[in-house]
Design a protein around this motif. Structure first.
Motif, PDB file in Angstrom:
ATOM      1  N   PHE A 283      19.534 -10.747 -53.289  1.00 29.98           N
ATOM      2  CA  PHE A 283      19.532  -9.296 -53.456  1.00 29.98           C
ATOM      3  C   PHE A 283      20.558  -8.896 -54.514  1.00 29.98           C
ATOM      4  CE2 PHE A 283      20.698  -4.990 -51.491  1.00 29.98           C
ATOM      5  CZ  PHE A 283      19.703  -4.334 -52.210  1.00 29.98           C
ATOM      6  N   GLY A 284      21.741  -9.486 -54.418  1.00 34.05           N
ATOM      7  CA  GLY A 284      22.758  -9.217 -55.423  1.00 34.05           C
ATOM      8  C   GLY A 284      22.334  -9.675 -56.804  1.00 34.05           C
ATOM      9  N   ARG A 285      21.692 -10.838 -56.872  1.00 39.24           N
ATOM     10  CA  ARG A 285      21.252 -11.349 -58.163  1.00 39.24           C
ATOM     11  C   ARG A 285      20.154 -10.471 -58.767  1.00 39.24           C
ATOM     12  NH1 ARG A 285      22.670 -15.741 -60.957  1.00 39.24           N
ATOM     13  NH2 ARG A 285      24.586 -14.969 -60.000  1.00 39.24           N
ATOM     14  N   ALA A 286      19.295  -9.898 -57.924  1.00 34.74           N
ATOM     15  CA  ALA A 286      18.248  -9.003 -58.404  1.00 34.74           C
ATOM     16  C   ALA A 286      18.863  -7.763 -59.058  1.00 34.74           C
ATOM     17  CB  ALA A 286      17.328  -8.603 -57.253  1.00 34.74           C
ATOM     18  N   ILE A 287      19.907  -7.221 -58.439  1.00 35.90           N
ATOM     19  CA  ILE A 287      20.588  -6.065 -59.028  1.00 35.90           C
ATOM     20  C   ILE A 287      21.221  -6.448 -60.354  1.00 35.90           C
ATOM     21  CG2 ILE A 287      22.526  -4.469 -58.703  1.00 35.90           C
ATOM     22  CD1 ILE A 287      21.954  -4.567 -55.709  1.00 35.90           C
ATOM     23  N   ARG A 288      21.788  -7.643 -60.409  1.00 32.35           N
ATOM     24  CA  ARG A 288      22.382  -8.122 -61.655  1.00 32.35           C
ATOM     25  C   ARG A 288      21.332  -8.230 -62.760  1.00 32.35           C
ATOM     26  NH1 ARG A 288      23.123 -12.574 -64.734  1.00 32.35           N
ATOM     27  NH2 ARG A 288      25.221 -12.945 -65.573  1.00 32.35           N
ATOM     28  N   MET A 289      20.142  -8.748 -62.416  1.00 38.66           N
ATOM     29  CA  MET A 289      19.075  -8.906 -63.403  1.00 38.66           C
ATOM     30  C   MET A 289      18.596  -7.562 -63.924  1.00 38.66           C
ATOM     31  SD  MET A 289      16.890 -12.046 -61.705  1.00 38.66           S
ATOM     32  CE  MET A 289      15.656 -12.011 -63.012  1.00 38.66           C
ATOM     33  N   LEU A 290      18.551  -6.559 -63.047  1.00 40.24           N
ATOM     34  CA  LEU A 290      18.169  -5.213 -63.497  1.00 40.24           C
ATOM     35  C   LEU A 290      19.169  -4.685 -64.522  1.00 40.24           C
ATOM     36  CD1 LEU A 290      17.023  -3.565 -60.136  1.00 40.24           C
ATOM     37  CD2 LEU A 290      15.577  -4.203 -62.085  1.00 40.24           C
ATOM     38  N   LYS A 291      20.433  -4.963 -64.279  1.00 39.79           N
ATOM     39  CA  LYS A 291      21.459  -4.534 -65.225  1.00 39.79           C
ATOM     40  C   LYS A 291      21.335  -5.307 -66.537  1.00 39.79           C
ATOM     41  CE  LYS A 291      26.240  -3.062 -65.349  1.00 39.79           C
ATOM     42  NZ  LYS A 291      27.460  -2.829 -64.551  1.00 39.79           N
ATOM     43  N   CYS A 292      20.987  -6.581 -66.441  1.00 34.98           N
ATOM     44  CA  CYS A 292      20.799  -7.383 -67.648  1.00 34.98           C
ATOM     45  C   CYS A 292      19.630  -6.860 -68.483  1.00 34.98           C
ATOM     46  CB  CYS A 292      20.561  -8.847 -67.280  1.00 34.98           C
ATOM     47  SG  CYS A 292      22.022  -9.704 -66.643  1.00 34.98           S
ATOM     48  N   LEU A 293      18.583  -6.390 -67.814  1.00 37.57           N
ATOM     49  CA  LEU A 293      17.424  -5.842 -68.532  1.00 37.57           C
ATOM     50  C   LEU A 293      17.790  -4.604 -69.340  1.00 37.57           C
ATOM     51  CD1 LEU A 293      14.607  -6.274 -65.839  1.00 37.57           C
ATOM     52  CD2 LEU A 293      14.877  -7.549 -67.976  1.00 37.57           C
ATOM     53  N   ARG A 294      18.863  -3.951 -68.919  1.00 35.26           N
ATOM     54  CA  ARG A 294      19.343  -2.766 -69.646  1.00 35.26           C
ATOM     55  C   ARG A 294      20.317  -3.144 -70.753  1.00 35.26           C
ATOM     56  NH1 ARG A 294      21.734   0.976 -65.156  1.00 35.26           N
ATOM     57  NH2 ARG A 294      22.170   2.283 -66.996  1.00 35.26           N
ATOM     58  N   GLY A 295      20.448  -4.444 -70.996  1.00 35.56           N
ATOM     59  CA  GLY A 295      21.294  -4.912 -72.082  1.00 35.56           C
ATOM     60  C   GLY A 295      22.749  -5.102 -71.719  1.00 35.56           C
ATOM     61  N   LYS A 296      23.047  -5.088 -70.421  1.00 33.56           N
ATOM     62  CA  LYS A 296      24.421  -5.283 -69.975  1.00 33.56           C
ATOM     63  C   LYS A 296      24.513  -6.595 -69.216  1.00 33.56           C
ATOM     64  CE  LYS A 296      25.244  -0.304 -69.583  1.00 33.56           C
ATOM     65  NZ  LYS A 296      25.666   0.805 -68.673  1.00 33.56           N
ATOM     66  N   TYR A 297      25.512  -7.385 -69.521  1.00 32.32           N
ATOM     67  CA  TYR A 297      25.668  -8.703 -68.906  1.00 32.32           C
ATOM     68  C   TYR A 297      26.962  -8.738 -68.104  1.00 32.32           C
ATOM     69  CZ  TYR A 297      21.961  -9.692 -72.152  1.00 32.32           C
ATOM     70  OH  TYR A 297      20.776  -9.652 -72.833  1.00 32.32           O
ATOM     71  N   PRO A 298      26.867  -8.522 -66.790  1.00 27.89           N
ATOM     72  CA  PRO A 298      28.056  -8.323 -65.966  1.00 27.89           C
ATOM     73  C   PRO A 298      28.918  -9.561 -65.703  1.00 27.89           C
ATOM     74  CG  PRO A 298      26.075  -8.310 -64.619  1.00 27.89           C
ATOM     75  CD  PRO A 298      25.625  -8.368 -66.048  1.00 27.89           C
ATOM     76  N   GLY A 299      28.386 -10.745 -65.825  1.00 29.10           N
ATOM     77  CA  GLY A 299      29.187 -11.923 -65.507  1.00 29.10           C
ATOM     78  C   GLY A 299      28.442 -13.197 -65.831  1.00 29.10           C
ATOM     79  N   PRO A 300      29.116 -14.349 -65.777  1.00 29.79           N
ATOM     80  CA  PRO A 300      28.466 -15.614 -66.111  1.00 29.79           C
ATOM     81  C   PRO A 300      27.397 -15.998 -65.099  1.00 29.79           C
ATOM     82  CG  PRO A 300      30.630 -16.007 -65.160  1.00 29.79           C
ATOM     83  CD  PRO A 300      30.522 -14.534 -65.364  1.00 29.79           C
ATOM     84  N   ARG A 301      26.334 -16.554 -65.591  1.00 25.80           N
ATOM     85  CA  ARG A 301      25.255 -17.028 -64.727  1.00 25.80           C
ATOM     86  C   ARG A 301      25.369 -18.536 -64.629  1.00 25.80           C
ATOM     87  NH1 ARG A 301      20.439 -19.380 -65.401  1.00 25.80           N
ATOM     88  NH2 ARG A 301      20.639 -19.271 -67.667  1.00 25.80           N
ATOM     89  N   ILE A 302      25.421 -19.041 -63.401  1.00 32.85           N
ATOM     90  CA  ILE A 302      25.534 -20.474 -63.185  1.00 32.85           C
ATOM     91  C   ILE A 302      24.129 -21.069 -63.124  1.00 32.85           C
ATOM     92  CG2 ILE A 302      26.346 -22.269 -61.622  1.00 32.85           C
ATOM     93  CD1 ILE A 302      28.475 -20.255 -60.685  1.00 32.85           C
ATOM     94  N   PRO A 303      23.767 -21.962 -64.027  1.00 30.81           N
ATOM     95  CA  PRO A 303      22.411 -22.520 -64.062  1.00 30.81           C
ATOM     96  C   PRO A 303      22.039 -23.201 -62.749  1.00 30.81           C
ATOM     97  CG  PRO A 303      23.630 -23.111 -66.049  1.00 30.81           C
ATOM     98  CD  PRO A 303      24.612 -22.495 -65.107  1.00 30.81           C
ATOM     99  N   GLY A 304      20.816 -22.954 -62.293  1.00 28.59           N
ATOM    100  CA  GLY A 304      20.272 -23.645 -61.130  1.00 28.59           C
ATOM    101  C   GLY A 304      20.757 -23.147 -59.789  1.00 28.59           C
ATOM    102  N   GLU A 305      21.623 -22.120 -59.777  1.00 26.40           N
ATOM    103  CA  GLU A 305      22.187 -21.696 -58.495  1.00 26.40           C
ATOM    104  C   GLU A 305      21.121 -21.094 -57.579  1.00 26.40           C
ATOM    105  OE1 GLU A 305      26.338 -19.914 -56.842  1.00 26.40           O
ATOM    106  OE2 GLU A 305      25.614 -19.132 -58.754  1.00 26.40           O
ATOM    107  N   TRP A 306      20.135 -20.418 -58.154  1.00 27.10           N
ATOM    108  CA  TRP A 306      19.074 -19.808 -57.346  1.00 27.10           C
ATOM    109  C   TRP A 306      18.358 -20.862 -56.490  1.00 27.10           C
ATOM    110  CZ3 TRP A 306      14.057 -21.484 -57.809  1.00 27.10           C
ATOM    111  CH2 TRP A 306      13.774 -22.294 -58.913  1.00 27.10           C
ATOM    112  N   HIS A 307      18.344 -22.094 -56.992  1.00 27.79           N
ATOM    113  CA  HIS A 307      17.701 -23.204 -56.282  1.00 27.79           C
ATOM    114  C   HIS A 307      18.708 -23.979 -55.436  1.00 27.79           C
ATOM    115  CE1 HIS A 307      16.656 -27.546 -56.112  1.00 27.79           C
ATOM    116  NE2 HIS A 307      15.456 -27.089 -55.792  1.00 27.79           N
ATOM    117  N   ASP A 308      19.909 -24.185 -55.983  1.00 30.73           N
ATOM    118  CA  ASP A 308      20.881 -25.073 -55.350  1.00 30.73           C
ATOM    119  C   ASP A 308      21.441 -24.529 -54.035  1.00 30.73           C
ATOM    120  OD1 ASP A 308      20.540 -26.887 -57.360  1.00 30.73           O
ATOM    121  OD2 ASP A 308      22.303 -26.265 -58.508  1.00 30.73           O
TER     122      ASP A 308
END
Length: 333
Positions: A283-308
């Motif tokens: 849920f938190g990551r979904a909110i982050r992605m919505l913000k990213c779609l608006r051209g804002k990048y709030p913090g580092p994304r750790i690769p593979g975490e959604w799966h790990d």
């Protein structure tokens, strides 16, 4: 014949391929030790030149130091908990200081930690102020990790972290004194009678989350966790594990981190609690992605975490609740 009286303090340092760091740590530590103290350096089956380097350092010291410092070779690398448990069992003492190999003990830190824990018999664990080599402080006191903190971690949005500050895991440096749920086990002083009561560290945690779990056991047994801010210990970070460095550099975090995370939430409330924690992270990551779609990048994304975060979700667990004994079973090496 009466058994020998316990030491005032036993220090346990776990080494895995960091012998030069251990030597630096020992050189800062040994001059501060009380007269009746001992140090156990546990080599976690490094398979390199660690034992030779450490033994050469011991052989090159004065007789008093050589008598205090013991080198113990583990037959296998069972992880952070297993290494510390071996060291704790090696020496009998009233207090045990668990100390990372990538630390440097500032002058006076040992006496300040000892003074704090001896002030009140209800204090079971005391951590110092951890800091960088240049003196900048590190966050080293925390609230327990839970569902809300996983939502915060998934979002990585400053506004959300601020609004939910009381549920965020780190207790920031500018926050007032408050109840501490756990302190970093990069350096922690533990009361021996409490270890005897609640058991050793849970060896099913290879690395990470074992300090949170142990402190929750301490609290469940009716004791408190404190921090002695005057006691300063340098934590170089990254010397013993690549997890923090990987997260900082947006690299995939090792699987053992997520296995420990899974075990932690399983102990909190079984697969249901882990499921809820993972969904909160999504849920938190979904909110982050919505913000990213608006051209804002709030913090580092750790690769593979959604799966790990699902690692070991289906694996059988030997214990599903926090207990003074259940989750502290010692696993044979």
């Amino acid at each position: 014949m009466e058994s020998r009286a316990p030491l005032a303090l036993a220090v346990v340092i776990v080494n895995y391929r960091t012998p030069d760091l251990v030597v630096d740590c020992l050189e800062s530590l040994v001059p501060q030790l009380p007269s009746r103290a001992g140090v156990v350096v546990v080599d976690n089956a490094s398979g390199d030149h660690s034992i030779e380097t450490l033994q050469a350092w011991i052989d090159g010291t004065d007789a008093a130091t050589a008598e205090k410092v013991h080198l113990l070779a583990s037959p296998a690398n069972g992880g952070f908990s297993a290494g510390n448990n071996l060291g704790i069992k090696r020496l009998r003492a009233k207090f045990y200081l668990l100390l990372n190999s990538d630390t440097i003990v500032r002058p006076g830190a040992i006496s300040l930690l000892m003074d704090r824990i001896q002030r009140d018999t209800k204090i079971a664990a005391v951590g110092p102020r951890l800091e960088y080599l240049d003196g900048r402080p590190q966050v080293s006191r925390f609230r327990r990790r839970g569902v809300t903190s996983e939502f915060i971690r998934g979002a990585q949005i400053q506004l959300i972290s601020h609004i939910l500050r009381r549920k965020n895991t780190p207790i920031e440096l500018d926050e007032p004194e408050q109840q501490i749920d756990w302190v970093s086990f990069a350096c922690v002083l533990l009361r021996a009678e409490v270890i005897k009561k609640i058991g050793l560290m849970d060896e099913q945690f290879f690395m990470y989350f074992e300090d949170i779990e142990y402190c929750l056991r301490i609290q469940k047994a009716g004791y408190t966790i404190e921090q002695a801010l005057g006691a300063r210990v340098v934590h170089l970070r990254g010397g013993t594990s690549s997890v923090k460095e990987s997260a900082k550099n947006k690299k995939r975090i090792p699987a053992y981190f997520y296995r420990s995370r899974t075990r932690y939430f399983m102990l909190l409330g079984g697969k249901k609690r882990l499921l809820i924690a993972n969904l909160a992270w999504y849920f938190g990551r979904a909110i982050r992605m919505l913000k990213c779609l608006r051209g804002k990048y709030p913090g580092p994304r750790i690769p593979g975490e959604w799966h790990d975060i699902w690692i070991d979700f289906l694996a059988p667990q030997t214990s599903t609740t926090f207990s003074p004994r259940k989750s502290s079973r010692v696993v044979d090496q």
